[in-house]
Enzyme design. Sequence first.
Site, short mmCIF file in Angstrom:
data_model
loop_
_atom_site.label_atom_id
_atom_site.label_comp_id
_atom_site.label_asym_id
_atom_site.label_seq_id
_atom_site.Cartn_x
_atom_site.Cartn_y
_atom_site.Cartn_z
N SER A 71 22.92 -94.03 52.95
CA SER A 71 22.56 -95.04 53.96
C SER A 71 21.21 -95.67 53.63
O SER A 71 21.08 -96.90 53.67
CB SER A 71 22.50 -94.41 55.35
OG SER A 71 23.75 -93.87 55.71
N GLN A 179 31.42 -93.58 47.10
CA GLN A 179 32.77 -92.98 47.01
C GLN A 179 33.39 -93.14 45.62
O GLN A 179 34.55 -92.80 45.43
CB GLN A 179 33.69 -93.62 48.06
CG GLN A 179 33.29 -93.34 49.48
CD GLN A 179 33.62 -91.93 49.97
OE1 GLN A 179 34.39 -91.19 49.34
NE2 GLN A 179 33.03 -91.53 51.08
N CYS A 324 31.91 -91.69 60.99
CA CYS A 324 30.95 -92.41 61.83
C CYS A 324 31.64 -93.11 62.99
O CYS A 324 31.06 -93.30 64.04
CB CYS A 324 30.20 -93.43 61.00
SG CYS A 324 30.02 -92.96 59.29
C1 LIG Z 1 28.94 -91.48 53.16
C2 LIG Z 1 28.76 -92.88 52.77
C3 LIG Z 1 27.54 -93.54 52.92
C4 LIG Z 1 26.36 -92.88 53.58
O1 LIG Z 1 25.80 -91.86 52.82
P1 LIG Z 1 24.82 -90.80 53.54
O2 LIG Z 1 24.23 -90.03 52.41
O3 LIG Z 1 25.69 -89.96 54.40
O4 LIG Z 1 23.80 -91.58 54.28
C5 LIG Z 1 27.43 -94.83 52.48
N1 LIG Z 1 28.46 -95.47 51.93
C6 LIG Z 1 29.66 -94.88 51.76
C7 LIG Z 1 30.76 -95.64 51.12
C8 LIG Z 1 29.86 -93.57 52.18
O5 LIG Z 1 31.04 -93.01 52.03
#
Ligand SMILES: *Cc1c(COP(=O)(O)O)cnc(C)c1O
Length: 397
Positions: A71, A179, A324
């Site tokens: 994030s 991802q 989320c």
């Molecule tokens: C999980 C995720 C995030 C956020 O990552 P965090 O380390 O949990 O803040 C951002 N983008 C994608 C595509 C995610 O799957």
Amino acid sequence: MKIYADNAATTKMSERVINAMLPYMREVYGNPSSPYEIGQKARKALEDARKRAAAVLNCEAKEIYFTSGGSEADNQAIISAARLGAKKGKKHIISTAFEHHAVLHTLKKLEKEGFEIELLDVHKNGVVSAEQVENAIREDTALVTIMYANNEIGTVQPIREIGEVCRKKQVLFHTDAVQAIGHVKVDVAKDNIDMLSLSAHKFHGPKGVGILYAKKGILLTNIIEGGAQERGKRAGTENLAGIEGMVTALEDATKDIDGYANRLIPLRDRLIAGLEEIPYSELNGDRKNRVPGTVNFCFEGIEGESLILLLDDKGISASSGSACTSGSLEPSHVLLAIGRPPEVAHGSLRLSISEEIKEEEIDYIINSVKEVVEYLRNMSPSWRDLVNGKRKHVFMH
Ligand SMILES: *Cc1c(COP(=O)(O)O)cnc(C)c1O
């Protein structure tokens, strides 16, 4: 049976990763900014970790910034590009409708500041084309930000071609590769990427740590102000144990992508074939153009939330969309973006498997989902309306 099938939400740390972290909690606990020996040992480990991460991504160590996760990396990349663009009067940003909220909510904030946000269509198959990006780029485009692989449906975007278009048009290109890393081959040089976000806990590393890659020459805007850590671009004492765990996990997750794909794809496809036997169900997103571990289905006449709870009773951890948004009754923005009507988007199931899974477990998941879907449909008024012909089916069979 206990089956963890929610690896797109987070993953289990490996023993190797945990062991790689321990020395930085027990022995080398110094502050990397301190001048004495234990601080300098920490400094050296930090800079070695940066080099190792750079080697995996195919960039220079000074292009790696450690963050608190995906994030933060997304926020910093997008805000930085927006500030750089605004200085030249460029306030147009191109993205897609199915990005992670870390991207979409940052873009919303910029929209309120006067930026123009253009979200490209990802079509029914959940893939955007380089041609769409090329057609959307204007003189005043400050940034293109498009995710490498989608977190809910697992589809993979043509990042290399999109990067090529952006290079040609001299527009900054950021990709949320959270991802994708460890699932498909990612190489920031070959893929023409200017900025990229990673999160350790999505590839068997610890939570609360990530990477922002920013190509040299890109001036980052600070999100966290304070000390001069991370070349002055991200203040705060470095999470060294987390960084050590992340880099070990990064090396492990990327060392044999072909082998990983060869082992996991047959299991994923077995899962898809099994779930397709359920009447009035459909796979979400392109069948082939997806990461090896993620499968997402819509089932008519049920609520995803109830499905998840009943699967939990059977020992299966799964998701009805992104973690989320679950808990809220809003249908997934990703499923709406690929054209699923809201009533169908509510009945979604995401299964994201890891290499630990066995064939018997795949079969157990298939049978459990079949049972639970049938059970829920038997009690569902909306399913009764479909059966009675009061409402029309969305899917063909
Ligand atoms: C999980 C995720 C995030 C956020 O990552 P965090 O380390 O949990 O803040 C951002 N983008 C994608 C595509 C995610 O799957």
